[in-house]
Scaffold this motif. Structure first.
Motif: not given
Length: 83
Positions: A60-73, A48-55
């Motif tokens: 989108r830079f600030f989403l890195g911290g949230l993305r880091g919470k998800i383990s890719p493994a 949802r926040l990435n969708h808002a990043g279209a505007i």
């Protein structure tokens, strides 16, 4: 309406429809209050926040911290702490 956004060309505004805006606000407030969520809930929030990043592309830079919470493994639906 275009791609889920309301476009007001007279006032140069782009907004979410009120029902979507309220749902997003409630979901975000719930995650902030609980300080924990499932992997799926966090992925939905990031989407949802990435969708808002279209505007607001620089947001989108600030989403890195949230993305880091998800383990890719793992795709395990465990609880993620947002502290």
């Amino acid at each position: 309406m275009a791609l889920g956004w309301l476009l007001d060309t007279r006032r140069l505004l782009i907004t979410l429809p009120s029902d979507k805006n309220l749902a997003w606000q409630n979901d975000i407030q719930s995650l902030i209050t609980n300080k924990r969520c499932t992997r799926k809930e966090l992925e939905e929030l990031i989407g949802r926040l990435n969708h808002a990043g279209a505007i607001i592309p620089l947001a989108r830079f600030f989403l890195g911290g949230l993305r880091g919470k998800i383990s890719p493994a793992t795709h395990d639906p465990t609880i993620i702490n947002l502290n």
